[in-house]
Design an enzyme around this catalytic site. Structure first.
Site, PDB file in Angstrom:
ATOM      1  N   SER A  84       0.681  -1.220   0.040  1.00 57.78           N
ATOM      2  CA  SER A  84      -0.089   0.183   0.067  1.00 57.78           C
ATOM      3  C   SER A  84       0.820   1.286   0.047  1.00 57.78           C
ATOM      4  O   SER A  84       1.971   1.407   0.714  1.00 57.78           O
ATOM      5  CB  SER A  84      -0.787  -0.066   1.106  1.00 57.78           C
ATOM      6  OG  SER A  84      -1.398   1.122   1.461  1.00 57.78           O
TER       7      SER A  84
ATOM      8  N   TYR B 219      -1.709  -1.147  10.985  1.00 60.30           N
ATOM      9  CA  TYR B 219      -2.050  -1.453   9.511  1.00 60.30           C
ATOM     10  C   TYR B 219      -0.658  -1.582   8.606  1.00 60.30           C
ATOM     11  O   TYR B 219      -0.254  -2.487   8.041  1.00 60.30           O
ATOM     12  CB  TYR B 219      -3.299  -1.023   8.897  1.00 60.30           C
ATOM     13  CG  TYR B 219      -3.238  -1.320   7.531  1.00 60.30           C
ATOM     14  CD1 TYR B 219      -3.651  -2.524   6.995  1.00 60.30           C
ATOM     15  CD2 TYR B 219      -3.155  -0.360   6.636  1.00 60.30           C
ATOM     16  CE1 TYR B 219      -3.732  -2.800   5.503  1.00 60.30           C
ATOM     17  CE2 TYR B 219      -3.202  -0.425   5.069  1.00 60.30           C
ATOM     18  CZ  TYR B 219      -3.571  -1.857   4.606  1.00 60.30           C
ATOM     19  OH  TYR B 219      -3.624  -1.947   3.340  1.00 60.30           O
TER      20      TYR B 219
ATOM     21  N   LYS C 157       2.236  -4.155   6.757  1.00 60.40           N
ATOM     22  CA  LYS C 157       2.649  -3.868   5.274  1.00 60.40           C
ATOM     23  C   LYS C 157       4.239  -3.794   5.165  1.00 60.40           C
ATOM     24  O   LYS C 157       5.031  -4.576   4.489  1.00 60.40           O
ATOM     25  CB  LYS C 157       1.821  -2.935   4.618  1.00 60.40           C
ATOM     26  CG  LYS C 157       0.457  -2.932   4.371  1.00 60.40           C
ATOM     27  CD  LYS C 157       0.334  -4.215   3.502  1.00 60.40           C
ATOM     28  CE  LYS C 157      -1.302  -4.492   3.362  1.00 60.40           C
ATOM     29  NZ  LYS C 157      -1.776  -5.878   2.709  1.00 60.40           N
TER      30      LYS C 157
HETATM   31  P1  NAD Z   1     -11.147  -7.131   1.117  1.00 58.96           P
HETATM   32  O1  NAD Z   1     -11.460  -7.081   2.809  1.00 58.96           O
HETATM   33  O2  NAD Z   1     -12.190  -6.764   0.230  1.00 58.96           O
HETATM   34  O3  NAD Z   1     -10.392  -8.469   0.707  1.00 58.96           O
HETATM   35  C1  NAD Z   1      -9.570  -9.210   1.594  1.00 58.96           C
HETATM   36  C2  NAD Z   1     -10.149 -10.801   1.535  1.00 58.96           C
HETATM   37  O4  NAD Z   1      -9.535 -11.396   2.392  1.00 58.96           O
HETATM   38  C3  NAD Z   1     -11.561 -10.823   2.053  1.00 58.96           C
HETATM   39  O5  NAD Z   1     -12.417 -11.380   1.173  1.00 58.96           O
HETATM   40  C4  NAD Z   1     -11.624 -11.552   3.580  1.00 58.96           C
HETATM   41  O6  NAD Z   1     -12.636 -12.366   3.656  1.00 58.96           O
HETATM   42  C5  NAD Z   1     -10.328 -12.350   3.014  1.00 58.96           C
HETATM   43  N1  NAD Z   1      -9.426 -12.564   4.345  1.00 58.96           N
HETATM   44  C6  NAD Z   1      -9.143 -11.688   5.264  1.00 58.96           C
HETATM   45  N2  NAD Z   1      -8.314 -12.493   6.280  1.00 58.96           N
HETATM   46  C7  NAD Z   1      -8.002 -13.875   5.836  1.00 58.96           C
HETATM   47  C8  NAD Z   1      -7.254 -14.904   6.031  1.00 58.96           C
HETATM   48  N3  NAD Z   1      -6.809 -14.819   7.187  1.00 58.96           N
HETATM   49  N4  NAD Z   1      -7.561 -15.976   5.356  1.00 58.96           N
HETATM   50  C9  NAD Z   1      -8.254 -16.024   4.234  1.00 58.96           C
HETATM   51  N5  NAD Z   1      -9.066 -14.683   3.775  1.00 58.96           N
HETATM   52  C10 NAD Z   1      -8.838 -13.912   4.469  1.00 58.96           C
HETATM   53  O7  NAD Z   1      -9.854  -5.961   0.848  1.00 58.96           O
HETATM   54  P2  NAD Z   1      -9.317  -5.540  -0.576  1.00 58.96           P
HETATM   55  O8  NAD Z   1      -9.723  -4.078  -0.533  1.00 58.96           O
HETATM   56  O9  NAD Z   1      -9.707  -6.479  -1.606  1.00 58.96           O
HETATM   57  O10 NAD Z   1      -7.720  -5.387  -0.260  1.00 58.96           O
HETATM   58  C11 NAD Z   1      -7.093  -6.444  -0.536  1.00 58.96           C
HETATM   59  C12 NAD Z   1      -5.453  -6.318  -0.247  1.00 58.96           C
HETATM   60  O11 NAD Z   1      -5.098  -5.073  -0.608  1.00 58.96           O
HETATM   61  C13 NAD Z   1      -5.511  -6.100   1.321  1.00 58.96           C
HETATM   62  O12 NAD Z   1      -4.099  -6.881   1.678  1.00 58.96           O
HETATM   63  C14 NAD Z   1      -5.093  -4.884   1.541  1.00 58.96           C
HETATM   64  O13 NAD Z   1      -4.603  -4.620   2.822  1.00 58.96           O
HETATM   65  C15 NAD Z   1      -4.436  -4.348   0.267  1.00 58.96           C
HETATM   66  N6  NAD Z   1      -4.617  -2.836  -0.048  1.00 58.96           N
HETATM   67  C16 NAD Z   1      -6.094  -2.498  -0.040  1.00 58.96           C
HETATM   68  C17 NAD Z   1      -6.328  -1.048  -0.458  1.00 58.96           C
HETATM   69  C18 NAD Z   1      -7.730  -0.556  -0.320  1.00 58.96           C
HETATM   70  O14 NAD Z   1      -7.951   0.741  -0.415  1.00 58.96           O
HETATM   71  N7  NAD Z   1      -8.752  -1.361  -0.807  1.00 58.96           N
HETATM   72  C19 NAD Z   1      -5.254  -0.179  -0.649  1.00 58.96           C
HETATM   73  C20 NAD Z   1      -4.038  -0.917  -0.412  1.00 58.96           C
HETATM   74  C21 NAD Z   1      -3.794  -1.955  -0.097  1.00 58.96           C
HETATM   75  N1  UFG Z   2     -12.484  11.567   3.515  1.00 59.67           N
HETATM   76  C1  UFG Z   2     -13.367  12.511   3.639  1.00 59.67           C
HETATM   77  N2  UFG Z   2     -14.692  12.070   4.576  1.00 59.67           N
HETATM   78  C2  UFG Z   2     -14.571  10.545   4.542  1.00 59.67           C
HETATM   79  C3  UFG Z   2     -13.760   9.621   4.267  1.00 59.67           C
HETATM   80  C4  UFG Z   2     -12.482  10.101   3.605  1.00 59.67           C
HETATM   81  O1  UFG Z   2     -13.356  13.581   3.585  1.00 59.67           O
HETATM   82  O2  UFG Z   2     -15.856  10.167   5.051  1.00 59.67           O
HETATM   83  C5  UFG Z   2     -11.180  12.133   2.764  1.00 59.67           C
HETATM   84  C6  UFG Z   2     -10.001  11.751   3.667  1.00 59.67           C
HETATM   85  O3  UFG Z   2      -9.844  12.672   4.624  1.00 59.67           O
HETATM   86  C7  UFG Z   2      -8.744  11.769   2.513  1.00 59.67           C
HETATM   87  C8  UFG Z   2      -9.529  11.119   1.261  1.00 59.67           C
HETATM   88  O4  UFG Z   2     -10.805  11.339   1.404  1.00 59.67           O
HETATM   89  O5  UFG Z   2      -8.399  13.149   2.201  1.00 59.67           O
HETATM   90  C9  UFG Z   2      -9.404   9.658   1.080  1.00 59.67           C
HETATM   91  O6  UFG Z   2      -9.787   8.954   2.139  1.00 59.67           O
HETATM   92  P1  UFG Z   2      -9.740   7.339   2.199  1.00 59.67           P
HETATM   93  O7  UFG Z   2     -10.240   6.872   3.672  1.00 59.67           O
HETATM   94  O8  UFG Z   2     -10.675   7.020   1.358  1.00 59.67           O
HETATM   95  O9  UFG Z   2      -8.371   6.729   1.887  1.00 59.67           O
HETATM   96  P2  UFG Z   2      -6.870   7.087   2.608  1.00 59.67           P
HETATM   97  O10 UFG Z   2      -6.098   7.724   1.687  1.00 59.67           O
HETATM   98  O11 UFG Z   2      -7.014   7.736   4.018  1.00 59.67           O
HETATM   99  O12 UFG Z   2      -6.393   5.377   2.580  1.00 59.67           O
HETATM  100  C10 UFG Z   2      -6.679   4.402   1.774  1.00 59.67           C
HETATM  101  C11 UFG Z   2      -6.681   3.012   2.604  1.00 59.67           C
HETATM  102  C12 UFG Z   2      -5.408   2.999   3.277  1.00 59.67           C
HETATM  103  C13 UFG Z   2      -4.426   2.990   2.351  1.00 59.67           C
HETATM  104  C14 UFG Z   2      -4.318   4.237   1.443  1.00 59.67           C
HETATM  105  C15 UFG Z   2      -3.144   3.861   0.230  1.00 59.67           C
HETATM  106  O13 UFG Z   2      -7.759   3.359   3.668  1.00 59.67           O
HETATM  107  O14 UFG Z   2      -5.541   1.657   3.875  1.00 59.67           O
HETATM  108  O15 UFG Z   2      -5.549   4.434   0.963  1.00 59.67           O
HETATM  109  O16 UFG Z   2      -3.588   3.034  -0.572  1.00 59.67           O
HETATM  110  F1  UFG Z   2      -3.178   2.801   2.687  1.00 59.67           F
END
Ligand code: NAD
Ligand code: UFG
Length: 339
Positions: A131, A155, A159
């Site tokens: 991330s 979190y 990572k």
């Molecule tokens: P998500 O929660 O939708 O998907 C994760 C999936 O993993 C879920 O279906 C959950 O049921 C499953 N899971 C969790 N723990 C498990 C375990 N121990 N065994 C088997 N299954 C398990 O999340 P996502 O948004 O699809 O994110 C996927 C990956 O990308 C994560 O590692 C997250 O940290 C990373 N990531 C996500 C974002 C974002 O904004 N969505 C940003 C950066 C990184």
């Molecule tokens: N924001 C609002 N109101 C809300 C939610 C968010 O104003 O209700 C703003 C936040 O302050 C920020 C922007 O919208 O300025 C984006 O916020 P998000 O919560 O959507 O995303 P972040 O950038 O804070 O973080 C996300 C994931 C993290 C990941 C990161 C980079 O939550 O896990 O993107 O990938 F690490």
């Protein structure tokens, strides 16, 4: 020969399964359903089947936990897995501060288990979902892959620890291929409206919150701060369409097959949009239904974060293609389908 997706029924994993299957890769998914449900399996099939007929050899789903070594060992014994994409994990920053042990347990133990089983079965190709959070507060924009890293919450530390672990393992055994993908802010949904982001409870992230306001499920968006040092005072991020992100994984799997060693790539668009940009774009799509108010900054937020994604373009031949309106349209479409 299959690609194993841990967490493959989740938001990013399900879109990646679709892209892999339509690129003719066979897919095995492991998911414990902690943040997803089994209906996603049928939805993936429904999207892919017009393009490719699927059967148990080409697409299989196991319900189970990646922390369960015996179960993983069985999955690796029953399938010819050649590459692994590790999505499974917990991902909510605020929750990680409240429940750090859950995050260390789930995110770290699952990764250690997975790598041990891979080693036991001679599987050496691994893509890791990292991330942009690992950059902490970067010294300048855009962010390049060689910028200093640092995490500000449990979190983010999981990572970073995993990234460091992968580097150590690679240094000890150069037959592994590791691709670390640092995602920026994935939003949007599949064009079909069948799969998308559907968080439990009140969403923490911007886009799912906006979608629920636009569809009348929530009253009003709170914009966290309008006094940042950005063009309109609201936070700026690099939002990337989840389908573009999913395609980045198909490119990464291809790259693993070239024995690439350990590589790190930013997956973003290189464009920073403010919260107000997102609200305005969404309002164009939904007909001005997104009410908002300004409130105090959210603790821990940074003002601005966007990627330089040139390295992924040069080395993976990948770049994001969908624009902000596509991201808003598909989010709205998914939210309307999703009662
Ligand atoms: P998500 O929660 O939708 O998907 C994760 C999936 O993993 C879920 O279906 C959950 O049921 C499953 N899971 C969790 N723990 C498990 C375990 N121990 N065994 C088997 N299954 C398990 O999340 P996502 O948004 O699809 O994110 C996927 C990956 O990308 C994560 O590692 C997250 O940290 C990373 N990531 C996500 C974002 C974002 O904004 N969505 C940003 C950066 C990184
Ligand atoms: N924001 C609002 N109101 C809300 C939610 C968010 O104003 O209700 C703003 C936040 O302050 C920020 C922007 O919208 O300025 C984006 O916020 P998000 O919560 O959507 O995303 P972040 O950038 O804070 O973080 C996300 C994931 C993290 C990941 C990161 C980079 O939550 O896990 O993107 O990938 F690490």
């Amino acid at each position: 020969m299959s690609v194993l997706l841990t967490g493959g029924l989740g938001y990013i994993g399900s879109h990646t399964a679709v892209e892999l299957l339509t690129s003719n890769e066979d897919v095995v998914i492991i998911d414990n359903l902690s943040n997803s449900d089994l209906s996603v399996k049928e939805k993936i099939k429904k999207i892919v089947e017009p393009v490719r007929k699927l059967d148990e050899n080409s697409f299989k789903v196991y319900v189970g936990d990646v922390r369960d070594y015996k179960f993983l060992d069985q999955v690796f014994s029953e399938n010819k897995i050649t590459s692994v994409i590790h999505f499974a994990g917990l991902k909510a920053v605020g929750e990680s501060v409240a429940k750090p042990l859950d995050y260390y347990d789930n995110n770290l133990i699952s990764t250690i288990n997975l790598l041990e089983v891979m080693r036991a079965h001679g599987v050496k190709n691994f893509v890791f979902s990292s991330s942009a959070t690992v950059y902490g507060k970067a010294k300048s924009m855009p962010i390049y892959e060689d910028f200093e890293t640092g995490a500000t919450n449990p979190y983010g530390r999981t990572k970073l620890f995993i990234e460091e672990m992968l580097k150590d393992i690679y240094n000890s055994d150069k037959s592994f291929n590791f691709i670390i993908l640092r995602y920026f802010n994935p939003i949007g949904a599949h064009d079909s409206g069948l799969i998308g982001e559907n968080p439990n409870g009140i969403p923490n992230n911007l886009m799912p919150y906006i979608s629920r306001v636009a569809t009348g499920k929530l009253e009003c968006l709170s914009i966290f701060g309008n006094d940042y040092n950005t063009k309109d005072g609201t936070g700026v991020r690099d939002y990337i369409h989840v389908v573009d992100l999913a395609k980045g994984h198909v490119c990464a799997v291809k790259k693993l097959k070239t024995n690439c060693g350990l590589k790190i790539y930013n997956l973003g668009t290189g464009i920073g949009y403010s919260v107000l940009d997102i609200v305005n774009a969404y309002n164009q799509v939904c007909g001005n239904k997104v009410k908002f108010k300004f409130v105090d900054r959210r603790p821990g937020d940074i003002d601005i974060c966007y990627a330089n994604a040139d390295k992924a373009y040069k080395e993976l031949n990948w770049k994001a293609e969908r624009n902000l309106l596509d991201m808003c349209k598909t989010s709205y479409n998914f939210e309307k389908h999703n009662k």
